[in-house]
Design an enzyme around this catalytic site. Structure first.
Site, PDB file in Angstrom:
ATOM      1  N   GLU A 425      76.955   9.299  67.533  1.00 54.57           N
ATOM      2  CA  GLU A 425      76.156   9.467  66.130  1.00 54.57           C
ATOM      3  C   GLU A 425      77.507   8.998  65.163  1.00 54.57           C
ATOM      4  O   GLU A 425      77.814   9.498  64.291  1.00 54.57           O
ATOM      5  CB  GLU A 425      76.102  10.922  65.916  1.00 54.57           C
ATOM      6  CG  GLU A 425      75.106  11.528  66.730  1.00 54.57           C
ATOM      7  CD  GLU A 425      74.564  12.855  66.233  1.00 54.57           C
ATOM      8  OE1 GLU A 425      75.142  13.622  65.344  1.00 54.57           O
ATOM      9  OE2 GLU A 425      73.496  13.403  66.811  1.00 54.57           O
ATOM     10  N   GLU A 511      70.859  12.343  73.513  1.00 48.87           N
ATOM     11  CA  GLU A 511      70.911  13.787  72.977  1.00 48.87           C
ATOM     12  C   GLU A 511      69.719  14.248  72.494  1.00 48.87           C
ATOM     13  O   GLU A 511      69.078  13.543  71.536  1.00 48.87           O
ATOM     14  CB  GLU A 511      72.098  13.742  72.082  1.00 48.87           C
ATOM     15  CG  GLU A 511      72.403  15.401  71.840  1.00 48.87           C
ATOM     16  CD  GLU A 511      73.816  15.498  70.807  1.00 48.87           C
ATOM     17  OE1 GLU A 511      74.667  14.514  71.022  1.00 48.87           O
ATOM     18  OE2 GLU A 511      73.642  16.238  69.778  1.00 48.87           O
TER      19      GLU A 511
HETATM   20  C1  GAL Z   1      74.507  16.562  67.164  1.00 53.23           C
HETATM   21  C2  GAL Z   1      76.081  16.300  67.594  1.00 53.23           C
HETATM   22  C3  GAL Z   1      76.518  17.168  68.402  1.00 53.23           C
HETATM   23  C4  GAL Z   1      76.448  18.494  67.841  1.00 53.23           C
HETATM   24  C5  GAL Z   1      74.933  18.924  67.698  1.00 53.23           C
HETATM   25  C6  GAL Z   1      75.025  20.247  67.329  1.00 53.23           C
HETATM   26  O1  GAL Z   1      74.066  15.957  66.341  1.00 53.23           O
HETATM   27  O2  GAL Z   1      76.044  14.845  68.269  1.00 53.23           O
HETATM   28  O3  GAL Z   1      77.965  16.612  68.672  1.00 53.23           O
HETATM   29  O4  GAL Z   1      77.070  18.459  66.805  1.00 53.23           O
HETATM   30  O5  GAL Z   1      74.558  17.960  66.797  1.00 53.23           O
HETATM   31  O6  GAL Z   1      73.668  20.540  67.258  1.00 53.23           O
END
Ligand code: GAL
Length: 835
Positions: A425, A511
């Site tokens: 991100e 993710e």
């Molecule tokens: C994502 C991020 C993760 C964590 C997650 C929490 O966007 O890549 O590191 O922060 O959200 O929901």
């Protein structure tokens, strides 16, 4: 065979530290120097000097994480990101003798990881500063060694620049430290690169490239033998050669060897081989360097997705942070082994090391257990994310090159590592300089390892108000999508729009939300979705400070999540989507408080209901799992949903012997085979297009029994029973015998049970732990992320019936006795042996 001069592009700081182990009788010596360090917190003047008196400091063994000892403080500088735990500055010192026989050798110290901003001195000489807390690094200390007496290592660790990490980083020398002694003519650490350019069932080509460095004062002739050993240590192939190397020069040994009928490394059969390079000079063996590797092929196809050894393989992945729950980030590998074995049983075959280089031992475990690893470098590049003031963006310009170089050189021989991720991100996705930075980074990865593609977890591929530029996405070998279903009609079209717009693009879900929530917390499940004032099923909670029982008009957090099910269907149904990594496999510390409940396994390693969702999708050994628990006194006659995950054709629920009906998934649908009218399983019951089954049941105490069938045969059952009140403590160890090596670990699961031996799923009895004999208690946990009890204390309150104690051996053989007591329950004890 060829020997060629190497274009040497590495800086002095990059030589060393590896997970490659030398042969036992090697002229190279490499040993962990983790025991008997001195430690103090705070700034200390002159602690780097040899004569400094550290006798008042605390004695500690490494790996060591001072933050996890607490106390929790909601005003701590680390804040929610750092689990409200202390950070600051710490000092470590160690004295060691290096035998006179080593005089003339090259001596180095290797650090697998120090969080963060470490400065190291050897006998008072500063060796260097290494800011990035997740990187492995090493120093050549040869010029400063005292071979006739004691030597002093001093390490200053500065984690005072808060906040610098979006999740719990821990503080200190939290991974192993090694001392290495080699001949002046030697292979430098990370100096081998073993690849398998041609792989088939009949034969494989193993390409070995090794640096050979001559730090002797004169040119040296040398011979080498390169041998491939199978997992039983049997020699399967070898080659040899010779050459001459100038003083101060580095050469490269390059050889290709053929292995007939190779045992391929795969997720189901992770076969390992070793290349052993033995270097001699003047008739003396001067170095013997082993590199563990695997023979496997990787193909990433635009249409077919990912192929491992030519076989289509979906990344059934989870994201993991590096903490191990109660032990903080100083994680004994046996803690990881227990966790990874649980993930493997879930059908998980892939891990993303979010969002940083992992412990090198962790990758050894992934090699051994058969996990595919997306090995990730950074959480920030040049642009700041905003959540942390002192993140990697403050280091990127100066440090990304040496950090990526050390990272890739360290990890590129692991068969488990199949994909690099340059970042997570990264805000540079949408910035004007982003594409140039991405190209530079990807180029650096390619230069160091042309065999694996590079991705990045992008949350802005399509986003509002700004999306990542196509130029940025094109810089990546594989487009990594975080939360692909986040915006507008992508919510149901997923990758489809981009697949049409960019037919050459390769797709992976880097993710996505998982089936998290606090383990065993069901709140008030009697609230109908349609009742006035009822809230809709909760979306995946990213994190929470602590888990209250959550009564009130809210459906329970473990309720199946349709969005997660839908996304998984899209990934499963479309070969071009290489796979997906769920956020997260295991709960982790920090980010939103003490910890985040986004895992399907809690911080204590206990499985949640969501675990069984993935097991139902990712495994074929018949299983059924039903929830919630069945202790709802006072709610008799009220209706609640009973959920089931299964990989069976159908499942039938019985409540106190009465059937509530047979149900089955409609998906994945199978059509006719061979000819019209022939259905594989014509009688199959299909009652839902969701990926869970549900029965609405009027509560009556007793027994829920679910029976799973396949092809008309009962193949799996599970029962959930109304229990009595807490009556006793039940203790179970995962190991009865530990190695008396000061590193081995056993997990003690504590259950609160009723008078018939059944775990009471609502029990919250407070437990006291006493450990006597040849072991120590290194952590207590219950998965609740409570701010009220220390992970390092001797007390833990059971959370929904369970608690965990982690025990570690000392270096003295003997017996360990653990006694667990709780007011109103009989004391309980258990023994284990350390040999
Ligand atoms: C994502 C991020 C993760 C964590 C997650 C929490 O966007 O890549 O590191 O922060 O959200 O929901």
């Amino acid at each position: 065979m060829r020997i060629k001069p190497l274009v040497f592009l590495l800086t002095a700081a990059l030589f060393l530290g590896t997970s490659d182990l030398p042969a036992a009788d090697s002229p190279r010596q490499r040993e962990r120097i983790d025991f008997d360090w001195k430690f103090t917190k705070g700034n200390v003047d002159n602690a780097q000097t040899v004569r400094f008196d550290d006798s008042e400091w605390q004695s500690v063994d490494l790996p060591h994480d001072w933050s996890i000892y607490g106390p929790f403080d909601t005003k701590a500088e680390s804040g929610r990101s750092g689990a409200y735990l202390p950070t600051g500055v710490g000092w470590y010192r160690k004295t060691l003798t290096i035998p006179a026989a080593d005089n003339g050798k090259q001596i180095s110290i290797e650090f697998d990881g120090v969080y963060e901003y470490s400065e190291v001195w050897f006998n008072g000489h500063s060796l260097g500063l290494r800011p990035y807390g997740f990187i492995s690094f090493s120093y050549d200390v040869t010029p400063y060694v005292n071979f006739s007496g004691e030597n002093t290592i001093a390490v200053k660790v500065d984690n005072s620049r808060q906040t610098n990490c979006r999740w719990y980083s821990g503080s200190g020398i939290y991974r192993d430290v090694w001392l290495t002694a080699t001949d002046g003519l030697h292979i430098p650490q990370w100096g081998t690169y073993v690849t398998t350019p041609k792989v088939s069932a009949d034969s494989a080509t193993v390409h070995v490239a090794a640096e050979l460095r001559n730090q002797r004062s004169a040119a040296a002739p040398f011979d080498y033998v390169c041998t491939i050993l199978d997992s039983g240590g049997k020699q399967v192939q070898s080659s040899s050669g010779s050459g001459q190397i100038d003083a101060g020069a580095t050469s490269e040994i390059v050889t290709d060897l053929t292995v007939d009928h190779p045992s391929l490394w795969s997720v189901d059969a992770p076969q390992l081989y070793t290349t052993r390079i033995e270097v001699s000079s003047g008739g003396q063996v001067v170095d013997r360097y082993d590199t563990v590797f695997g023979i496997r092929s990787l193909d990433y196809d635009v249409n077919k997705g990912f192929l491992l050894n030519g076989t289509h393989t979906k990344f059934n992945g989870v994201c993991l942070h590096g903490d191990g729950g109660a032990v903080g980030v100083a994680v004994p590998m046996e803690v990881w082994r227990r966790r990874l074995v649980a993930l493997k049983e879930m059908g998980c075959n892939s891990i993303r090391t979010s969002h940083n280089p992992p412990d090198p031992d962790f990758l050894d475990l992934c090699d051994e257990l058969g996990f595919l690893v997306m090995d990730e470098a950074f959480d920030e590049w040049k642009a700041a994310k905003g959540q942390v003031k002192q993140g990697y963006h403050t280091l990127f310009t100066e440090w990304h090159d040496p950090d990526v170089t050390d990272f890739v050189r360290r990890d590129r021989n692991h068969p488990s590592v199949v994909l690099w991720s340059a970042g997570n991100e990264i805000p540079d996705q949408t910035s004007p300089q982003g594409p140039a930075t991405a190209r530079e980074l990807v180029g650096l990865f390619h230069q160091l390892d042309p065999t694996r593609p590079v991705t990045a977890g992008c949350d802005n591929v399509y986003a509002e108000p700004r999306s990542a530029s196509p130029e940025f996405m094109a810089a990546l070998d594989i487009a990594g999508y975080n939360y692909v279903d986040r915006w507008r009609n992508r919510s149901y079209l997923y990758f489809r729009l981009d697949r049409e717009a960019f037919p050459e693009r390769k797709f992976i879900g880097t993710e996505d939300a998982s089936m998290g929530g606090p383990r065993g917390n069901y709140g008030n499940p009697f609230v109908s979705e349609n009742a006035p004032g009822a809230q809709p099923p909760a979306p995946a909670p990213a994190a929470a400070v602590s888990a209250g029982p959550g009564p009130g008009r809210r459906r329970f957090s473990a309720a199946p999540r349709i969005v997660v099910e839908q996304l998984w269907r899209v990934v499963a149904e479309n070969d071009y989507v290489e796979g997906d990594f769920m956020w997260t496999g295991i709960d982790y510390l920090g980010e939103a408080g003490v910890g985040a409940f986004s895992g399907v396994i809690d911080s204590a390693g206990f499985k949640k209901d969501g675990y069984y969702f993935y097991q139902s999708q990712w495994t074929s050994t018949p299983m059924v799992h039903i929830f919630p628990h069945w202790n709802w006194k006072g709610h008799e006659g009220e209706v609640l949903p009973v959920y089931c995950y299964t990989n069976c054709d159908s499942a039938e629920l019985f409540v106190n012997g009465k059937s509530y009906g047979v149900k089955g998934y409609g998906l994945m649908l199978e059509g006719m085979r061979d000819r019209y009218g022939t259905q594989t399983n014509p009688g199959r019951i299909r009652t839902t297009s969701d990926l869970h089954l549900q029965w609405d049941v009027a509560y009556e105490p007793g027994t829920l029994r679910v029976v799973g069938s396949k092809g008309g045969q009962v193949v799996a059952t599970e029962e959930v029973v109304t229990t009595g009140e807490p009556a006793a403590i039940d203790l179970a160890l995962d190991k009865a015998i530990l190695n008396a090596d000061g590193r081995d670990v056993a997990h003690l699961t504590v259950k609160i049970i009723d008078d018939q031996g059944r775990m009471v799923p609502t029990a919250g009895n407070t437990l006291q732990f006493k450990v006597e004999g040849a072991g120590k208690l290194i952590g207590v946990d219950n998965g609740s992320m409570s701010i009220d009890e220390s992970f390092k204390g001797d007390q833990r309150t059971a959370f929904n019936g369970l608690a965990l104690a982690i025990l570690q051996s000392t270096r003295t053989p003997g017996e360990i006795t653990v006694t667990v007591t709780s007011a109103g329950l009989p004391d309980c004890s258990i023994k284990l042996e350390c040999r």
